[in-house]
Design a protein around this motif. Sequence first.
Motif, PDB file in Angstrom:
ATOM      1  N   ALA A   3      32.168 -22.490   7.217  1.00  0.00           N
ATOM      2  CA  ALA A   3      32.058 -22.176   5.794  1.00  0.00           C
ATOM      3  C   ALA A   3      31.433 -20.797   5.589  1.00  0.00           C
ATOM      4  CB  ALA A   3      31.234 -23.252   5.090  1.00  0.00           C
ATOM      5  N   PHE A   4      30.462 -20.450   6.440  1.00  0.00           N
ATOM      6  CA  PHE A   4      29.789 -19.158   6.300  1.00  0.00           C
ATOM      7  C   PHE A   4      30.707 -18.006   6.727  1.00  0.00           C
ATOM      8  CE2 PHE A   4      26.353 -22.207   6.487  1.00  0.00           C
ATOM      9  CZ  PHE A   4      25.562 -21.798   5.421  1.00  0.00           C
ATOM     10  N   GLU A   5      31.522 -18.226   7.752  1.00  0.00           N
ATOM     11  CA  GLU A   5      32.491 -17.201   8.171  1.00  0.00           C
ATOM     12  C   GLU A   5      33.529 -16.990   7.081  1.00  0.00           C
ATOM     13  OE1 GLU A   5      32.353 -17.896  13.010  1.00  0.00           O
ATOM     14  OE2 GLU A   5      33.726 -19.084  11.792  1.00  0.00           O
ATOM     15  N   LYS A   6      33.980 -18.087   6.476  1.00  0.00           N
ATOM     16  CA  LYS A   6      34.936 -17.977   5.374  1.00  0.00           C
ATOM     17  C   LYS A   6      34.318 -17.222   4.209  1.00  0.00           C
ATOM     18  CE  LYS A   6      37.762 -20.618   2.181  1.00  0.00           C
ATOM     19  NZ  LYS A   6      38.132 -21.945   1.688  1.00  0.00           N
ATOM     20  N   LEU A   7      33.069 -17.550   3.891  1.00  0.00           N
ATOM     21  CA  LEU A   7      32.384 -16.874   2.788  1.00  0.00           C
ATOM     22  C   LEU A   7      32.270 -15.379   3.051  1.00  0.00           C
ATOM     23  CD1 LEU A   7      30.921 -17.028   0.082  1.00  0.00           C
ATOM     24  CD2 LEU A   7      28.835 -17.638   1.321  1.00  0.00           C
ATOM     25  N   ARG A   8      31.927 -14.999   4.279  1.00  0.00           N
ATOM     26  CA  ARG A   8      31.848 -13.573   4.627  1.00  0.00           C
ATOM     27  C   ARG A   8      33.220 -12.898   4.460  1.00  0.00           C
ATOM     28  NH1 ARG A   8      28.343 -10.372   7.020  1.00  0.00           N
ATOM     29  NH2 ARG A   8      27.076 -12.075   7.855  1.00  0.00           N
ATOM     30  N   GLU A  42      26.927 -27.311   2.883  1.00  0.00           N
ATOM     31  CA  GLU A  42      28.218 -26.715   3.232  1.00  0.00           C
ATOM     32  C   GLU A  42      29.264 -26.887   2.130  1.00  0.00           C
ATOM     33  OE1 GLU A  42      31.283 -26.794   6.950  1.00  0.00           O
ATOM     34  OE2 GLU A  42      29.144 -26.975   7.349  1.00  0.00           O
ATOM     35  N   ALA A  43      29.264 -28.012   1.438  1.00  0.00           N
ATOM     36  CA  ALA A  43      30.225 -28.216   0.346  1.00  0.00           C
ATOM     37  C   ALA A  43      30.030 -27.165  -0.745  1.00  0.00           C
ATOM     38  CB  ALA A  43      30.091 -29.619  -0.229  1.00  0.00           C
ATOM     39  N   GLU A  44      28.777 -26.834  -1.043  1.00  0.00           N
ATOM     40  CA  GLU A  44      28.501 -25.819  -2.053  1.00  0.00           C
ATOM     41  C   GLU A  44      28.873 -24.422  -1.551  1.00  0.00           C
ATOM     42  OE1 GLU A  44      24.718 -26.789  -4.514  1.00  0.00           O
ATOM     43  OE2 GLU A  44      24.521 -27.802  -2.567  1.00  0.00           O
ATOM     44  N   ILE A  45      28.710 -24.186  -0.256  1.00  0.00           N
ATOM     45  CA  ILE A  45      29.127 -22.901   0.337  1.00  0.00           C
ATOM     46  C   ILE A  45      30.645 -22.767   0.242  1.00  0.00           C
ATOM     47  CG2 ILE A  45      29.189 -21.520   2.460  1.00  0.00           C
ATOM     48  CD1 ILE A  45      26.389 -21.717   1.103  1.00  0.00           C
ATOM     49  N   ASP A  46      31.355 -23.872   0.501  1.00  0.00           N
ATOM     50  CA  ASP A  46      32.820 -23.857   0.354  1.00  0.00           C
ATOM     51  C   ASP A  46      33.226 -23.577  -1.089  1.00  0.00           C
ATOM     52  OD1 ASP A  46      33.565 -24.296   3.014  1.00  0.00           O
ATOM     53  OD2 ASP A  46      33.470 -26.489   2.796  1.00  0.00           O
ATOM     54  N   GLU A  47      32.511 -24.185  -2.037  1.00  0.00           N
ATOM     55  CA  GLU A  47      32.790 -23.951  -3.456  1.00  0.00           C
ATOM     56  C   GLU A  47      32.551 -22.485  -3.813  1.00  0.00           C
ATOM     57  OE1 GLU A  47      30.984 -25.015  -7.869  1.00  0.00           O
ATOM     58  OE2 GLU A  47      30.315 -26.199  -6.149  1.00  0.00           O
ATOM     59  N   LEU A  48      31.463 -21.928  -3.306  1.00  0.00           N
ATOM     60  CA  LEU A  48      31.166 -20.514  -3.548  1.00  0.00           C
ATOM     61  C   LEU A  48      32.264 -19.630  -2.962  1.00  0.00           C
ATOM     62  CD1 LEU A  48      29.337 -18.207  -4.513  1.00  0.00           C
ATOM     63  CD2 LEU A  48      28.042 -18.471  -2.365  1.00  0.00           C
ATOM     64  N   ALA A  49      32.705 -19.936  -1.761  1.00  0.00           N
ATOM     65  CA  ALA A  49      33.780 -19.148  -1.126  1.00  0.00           C
ATOM     66  C   ALA A  49      35.053 -19.206  -1.960  1.00  0.00           C
ATOM     67  CB  ALA A  49      34.031 -19.653   0.291  1.00  0.00           C
ATOM     68  N   GLU A  50      35.358 -20.372  -2.497  1.00  0.00           N
ATOM     69  CA  GLU A  50      36.547 -20.516  -3.344  1.00  0.00           C
ATOM     70  C   GLU A  50      36.416 -19.663  -4.601  1.00  0.00           C
ATOM     71  OE1 GLU A  50      40.291 -21.672  -4.323  1.00  0.00           O
ATOM     72  OE2 GLU A  50      39.260 -22.130  -2.465  1.00  0.00           O
ATOM     73  N   LYS A  51      35.246 -19.673  -5.197  1.00  0.00           N
ATOM     74  CA  LYS A  51      35.033 -18.865  -6.406  1.00  0.00           C
ATOM     75  C   LYS A  51      35.092 -17.375  -6.089  1.00  0.00           C
ATOM     76  CE  LYS A  51      32.770 -22.283  -9.198  1.00  0.00           C
ATOM     77  NZ  LYS A  51      31.655 -22.674 -10.014  1.00  0.00           N
ATOM     78  N   VAL A  52      34.523 -16.973  -4.960  1.00  0.00           N
ATOM     79  CA  VAL A  52      34.579 -15.560  -4.574  1.00  0.00           C
ATOM     80  C   VAL A  52      36.030 -15.144  -4.345  1.00  0.00           C
ATOM     81  CG1 VAL A  52      33.936 -13.860  -2.807  1.00  0.00           C
ATOM     82  CG2 VAL A  52      32.238 -15.506  -3.633  1.00  0.00           C
ATOM     83  N   SER A  53      36.819 -16.004  -3.717  1.00  0.00           N
ATOM     84  CA  SER A  53      38.222 -15.658  -3.462  1.00  0.00           C
ATOM     85  C   SER A  53      39.023 -15.563  -4.752  1.00  0.00           C
ATOM     86  CB  SER A  53      38.869 -16.638  -2.484  1.00  0.00           C
ATOM     87  OG  SER A  53      39.015 -17.903  -3.064  1.00  0.00           O
ATOM     88  N   ASN A  54      38.572 -16.231  -5.816  1.00  0.00           N
ATOM     89  CA  ASN A  54      39.244 -16.157  -7.120  1.00  0.00           C
ATOM     90  C   ASN A  54      38.583 -15.159  -8.065  1.00  0.00           C
ATOM     91  OD1 ASN A  54      41.296 -18.109  -6.706  1.00  0.00           O
ATOM     92  ND2 ASN A  54      39.796 -19.727  -6.945  1.00  0.00           N
ATOM     93  N   TYR A  55      37.654 -14.361  -7.535  1.00  0.00           N
ATOM     94  CA  TYR A  55      36.942 -13.396  -8.365  1.00  0.00           C
ATOM     95  C   TYR A  55      37.925 -12.412  -8.989  1.00  0.00           C
ATOM     96  CZ  TYR A  55      33.876  -9.802 -10.036  1.00  0.00           C
ATOM     97  OH  TYR A  55      33.238  -8.908 -10.857  1.00  0.00           O
ATOM     98  N   ASP A  56      37.728 -12.160 -10.266  1.00  0.00           N
ATOM     99  CA  ASP A  56      38.562 -11.217 -11.002  1.00  0.00           C
ATOM    100  C   ASP A  56      37.649 -10.318 -11.822  1.00  0.00           C
ATOM    101  OD1 ASP A  56      40.341  -9.824 -12.596  1.00  0.00           O
ATOM    102  OD2 ASP A  56      41.429 -11.598 -13.254  1.00  0.00           O
ATOM    103  N   THR A  57      37.560  -9.075 -11.419  1.00  0.00           N
ATOM    104  CA  THR A  57      36.690  -8.112 -12.091  1.00  0.00           C
ATOM    105  C   THR A  57      36.912  -8.089 -13.589  1.00  0.00           C
ATOM    106  OG1 THR A  57      36.654  -6.725 -10.152  1.00  0.00           O
ATOM    107  CG2 THR A  57      36.068  -5.666 -12.213  1.00  0.00           C
ATOM    108  N   TYR A  58      38.139  -8.232 -13.995  1.00  0.00           N
ATOM    109  CA  TYR A  58      38.461  -8.087 -15.405  1.00  0.00           C
ATOM    110  C   TYR A  58      38.460  -9.420 -16.144  1.00  0.00           C
ATOM    111  CZ  TYR A  58      39.324  -3.600 -13.521  1.00  0.00           C
ATOM    112  OH  TYR A  58      39.145  -2.415 -12.861  1.00  0.00           O
ATOM    113  N   GLY A  59      37.966 -10.453 -15.484  1.00  0.00           N
ATOM    114  CA  GLY A  59      37.681 -11.714 -16.145  1.00  0.00           C
ATOM    115  C   GLY A  59      38.869 -12.462 -16.707  1.00  0.00           C
TER     116      GLY A  59
END
Length: 82
Positions: A3-8, A42-59
Amino acid sequence: MTAFEKLRSVTEKAQKEQDLPDFLAERIYGIIENKERFHAREAEIDELAEKVSNYDTYGQTGYLGMGVNNVILEKTLNRLVM
């Protein structure tokens, strides 16, 4: 991949491709560097990684929007670190 490697990986990609703000990236890297503190969440780290991957600067988070803006991402980080 842990999960941490994915987050990175998704954080690096979001910085390069989606203009993820440095202040958010620094907080995320702080979590990665302190994985012993967060290993039981780890479940919360996975959730964070999912949100980071869907990050959109312009909202693009409105009606039917799938993106995550900096406010949503910051709230997730705050919940995780508390």
